[in-house]
Design a protein around this motif. Structure first.
Motif, mmCIF file in Angstrom:
data_model
loop_
_atom_site.group_PDB
_atom_site.id
_atom_site.type_symbol
_atom_site.label_atom_id
_atom_site.label_comp_id
_atom_site.label_asym_id
_atom_site.label_seq_id
_atom_site.Cartn_x
_atom_site.Cartn_y
_atom_site.Cartn_z
ATOM 1 N N HIS A 263 2.317 -13.629 -2.620
ATOM 2 C CA HIS A 263 2.324 -12.900 -1.347
ATOM 3 C C HIS A 263 0.997 -12.992 -0.605
ATOM 4 N N LEU A 264 -0.005 -13.600 -1.226
ATOM 5 C CA LEU A 264 -1.324 -13.649 -0.583
ATOM 6 C C LEU A 264 -1.296 -14.504 0.674
ATOM 7 N N ARG A 265 -0.551 -15.615 0.666
ATOM 8 C CA ARG A 265 -0.515 -16.491 1.846
ATOM 9 C C ARG A 265 0.151 -15.781 3.019
ATOM 10 N N THR A 266 1.284 -15.083 2.733
ATOM 11 C CA THR A 266 1.968 -14.353 3.798
ATOM 12 C C THR A 266 1.049 -13.302 4.400
ATOM 13 N N ALA A 267 0.349 -12.548 3.531
ATOM 14 C CA ALA A 267 -0.564 -11.520 4.028
ATOM 15 C C ALA A 267 -1.696 -12.140 4.840
ATOM 16 N N GLY A 268 -2.221 -13.286 4.378
ATOM 17 C CA GLY A 268 -3.319 -13.935 5.109
ATOM 18 C C GLY A 268 -2.888 -14.413 6.484
ATOM 19 N N VAL B 111 2.240 1.139 -5.172
ATOM 20 C CA VAL B 111 2.089 0.210 -4.058
ATOM 21 C C VAL B 111 2.055 1.046 -2.788
ATOM 22 N N THR B 112 0.916 0.980 -2.074
ATOM 23 C CA THR B 112 0.705 1.817 -0.893
ATOM 24 C C THR B 112 0.457 0.933 0.313
ATOM 25 N N ASP B 113 1.093 1.273 1.450
ATOM 26 C CA ASP B 113 0.857 0.517 2.692
ATOM 27 C C ASP B 113 0.325 1.459 3.762
ATOM 28 N N GLU B 114 0.053 0.936 4.941
ATOM 29 C CA GLU B 114 -0.520 1.716 6.040
ATOM 30 C C GLU B 114 0.418 1.777 7.242
ATOM 31 N N GLY B 115 1.709 1.698 6.983
ATOM 32 C CA GLY B 115 2.667 1.717 8.076
ATOM 33 C C GLY B 115 3.061 3.122 8.472
ATOM 34 N N THR B 116 4.242 3.212 9.069
ATOM 35 C CA THR B 116 4.733 4.517 9.538
ATOM 36 C C THR B 116 5.443 5.293 8.446
ATOM 37 N N GLY B 117 5.656 4.682 7.281
ATOM 38 C CA GLY B 117 6.325 5.382 6.191
ATOM 39 C C GLY B 117 7.838 5.280 6.291
ATOM 40 N N ARG C 206 -3.703 -9.625 7.046
ATOM 41 C CA ARG C 206 -3.667 -8.409 6.214
ATOM 42 C C ARG C 206 -4.195 -8.742 4.825
ATOM 43 N N ALA C 207 -4.614 -7.734 4.128
ATOM 44 C CA ALA C 207 -5.184 -7.919 2.781
ATOM 45 C C ALA C 207 -4.316 -7.209 1.748
ATOM 46 N N VAL D 172 -2.282 -3.653 2.107
ATOM 47 C CA VAL D 172 -1.425 -3.179 1.018
ATOM 48 C C VAL D 172 -2.287 -3.051 -0.234
ATOM 49 N N ARG D 173 -2.150 -1.931 -0.915
ATOM 50 C CA ARG D 173 -2.976 -1.684 -2.102
ATOM 51 C C ARG D 173 -2.067 -1.481 -3.322
ATOM 52 N N LEU D 174 -2.352 -2.227 -4.376
ATOM 53 C CA LEU D 174 -1.619 -2.103 -5.643
ATOM 54 C C LEU D 174 -2.575 -1.547 -6.681
ATOM 55 N N THR D 175 -2.265 -0.378 -7.232
ATOM 56 C CA THR D 175 -3.125 0.245 -8.237
ATOM 57 C C THR D 175 -2.328 0.465 -9.510
ATOM 58 N N ALA D 176 -3.029 0.412 -10.627
ATOM 59 C CA ALA D 176 -2.390 0.622 -11.929
ATOM 60 C C ALA D 176 -3.303 1.466 -12.797
ATOM 61 N N ALA D 177 -2.696 2.340 -13.593
ATOM 62 C CA ALA D 177 -3.458 3.181 -14.512
ATOM 63 C C ALA D 177 -2.618 3.404 -15.765
#
Length: 458
Positions: free
Chosen positions: A331-336, A392-398, A340-341, A377-382
């Motif tokens: 998905h990195l190419r599509t985001a680039g 997986v969190t984005d910055e859209g309208t939800g 977007r990152a 888009v942010r992907l976090t793991a714990a």
């Protein structure tokens, strides 16, 4: 009943449940009553025999003394008899009722002559016989000569009492067995009546009845009542499942009809009049797009079916950072291209998961975020206490608020995105992967976008 002979077990299993319960009660009660009756009979018989033997022994002593003294034998208890024999067994003295009737066999005469005491019964309890006796014989020495003294008492009263006791025990046991069987029958029928109602309700469901629920008493908490609640819960699940299947068929039909209709329209237009090579190429590209959409939809449905029918996923240890990097890479190419990152935050630890399914599930979440949202888009793991939490969190309208409760349903799409790309199976696949791992998935709005969380045991 597990001790039934092997040839009787099939017959017993074919009986109705009520009949088996009543038969078990009857057999058990018969054994208990037979044991109790046998104990009572033995105690009474022992007491009567002890009394009879005491009278016989006392009478024998008096007879022995009278023979030694050469005097007339004293009268014995009521119904007593006597007989005195010489060493050869000839009758010397006898009660009038006996006359010269021999009471001892040759073997008993020999045993008595050698000093043994012989005691036995004459006649039987059943069938009824006359002149039933209990006799006792001993050797007595008189003037250097041996005599055999036989003392006998009638057993009539004793035998009559035992026969009366047998009749009373048989009557009491029979009545008790009938009463116990009747009570067992009524109890079994009452206990199984709700089961019969449940069976009738299930038969109605099999005949096509809708919205069927079993009538379960609310004021009880026994095994049958809990069975009713369980069956009602199962009916709720079946109804919900049937509703989901109906909705699935309707949505799948719609999703399949759309690309097929578009392909048919494109082909009809292309065949309506002669087309240039460029126009035909454009038509083929459009058809290819719809064919790919059908393939993607079929693949998604097959994946969901495989996840739903797999009994156990194949867990294996994998590096968490490497797993997330592999999921993010496509998905990195599509985001680039969109400026977007995609950022990843994960500890360098090992997790026990099925990477075959988890990697595409993460990819679906990233694809949704890139397709339907804006910003990074942010992907976090714990990992904490044996559980893996992926966000997986984005910055859209939800998500639209009304869409959140059904976000993970198959073919569920927000109205604004129904005409866009995608089949509405991405989040359904994510939830299926989470459930297969024994975890959960949920979606929420953050106020600055949307967040989808996977919580899995690892």
């Amino acid at each position: 009943m597990s001790r039934l002979p092997r040839r009787l077990r099939p017959w017993f299993r074919r009986l109705p449940v009520v009949a088996r319960l009543v038969l078990a009660v009857a057999v058990t009660m018969s054994l208990v009553l037979a044991g109790a009756a046998g104990l009572v009979y033995w105690r009474v018989q022992t007491a009567l025999d002890r009394q009879l033997n005491d009278d016989l022994t006392t009478y024998q002593r008096s007879l022995d003394q009278a023979v030694r003294d050469g005097v007339q034998p004293p009268p014995g208890p009521s119904g007593s008899l006597q007989q005195v024999l010489d060493a050869r067994g000839r009758v010397l003295v006898s009660s009038a009722a006996l006359r010269d009737r021999p009471l001892l066999s040759v073997a008993e005469l020999g045993a008595t002559a050698h000093g043994a005491t012989v005691r036995r019964d004459v006649g039987s309890l059943l069938p009824i016989t006359s002149d039933t006796l209990r006799l006792q014989a001993r050797r007595v020495t008189v003037g250097g000569q041996g005599r055999i003294v036989i003392a006998a008492v009638r057993r009539g009263h004793r035998d009559e009492a035992l026969r009366e006791l047998l009749a009373q025990l048989a009557l009491a046991s029979g009545l008790t067995l009938i009463a116990a069987s009747y009570v067992g029958y009524r109890t079994a029928r009452a206990a199984l009546r709700p089961v019969e109602r449940y069976r009738a309700g299930a038969a109605g469901l099999a005949d096509g009845a809708q919205n069927l629920r079993l009538d379960v008493p609310a004021d009880r908490d026994d095994e049958i009542t809990r069975l009713g609640h369980t069956l009602n819960h199962m009916l709720d699940r079946l109804e919900a499942s049937a509703e989901r299947e109906r909705r699935f068929v309707a949505d799948a039909s719609h999703e399949l009809r759309t690309p097929l209709t578009l392909m048919r329209a494109e082909l009809d237009v292309a065949l309506h009049r002669p087309r240039s090579a460029d126009e035909l190429a454009e038509t083929l590209r459009s058809v290819d797009t719809e064919v790919q959409r059908l393939i993607d939809l079929s693949d998604a449905l097959l994946d969901l079916e495989e996840l739903g029918t797999t009994q156990h996923i194949s867990r294996a240890s994998a590096g968490l950072a490497g797993l997330l990097a592999a999921a993010v890479a496509p998905h990195l190419r599509t985001a680039g291209l969109e400026g977007r990152a995609v950022t990843v935050e994960a500890p360098g630890t090992e997790v026990d998961v099925d990477t075959r399914w988890l990697r595409p599930a993460i990819g679906n979440l990233l694809d949704n975020a890139l397709r339907h949202a804006t910003g990074d888009v942010r992907l976090t793991a714990a990992v904490h206490e044996g559980r893996l939490r992926l966000c997986v969190t984005d910055e859209g309208t939800g998500f639209p608020p009304e869409f959140l409760p059904r976000a993970f349903d198959r073919f569920a799409r927000a109205e604004a995105s129904r005409t866009g790309r995608g089949s509405g199976l991405g989040l359904a696949f994510v939830q299926a992967v989470a459930a297969a791992h024994g975890g959960t998935a949920h979606a929420e709005n953050t106020g600055h976008g949307a967040r989808v969380v996977l919580d899995l045991p690892c």
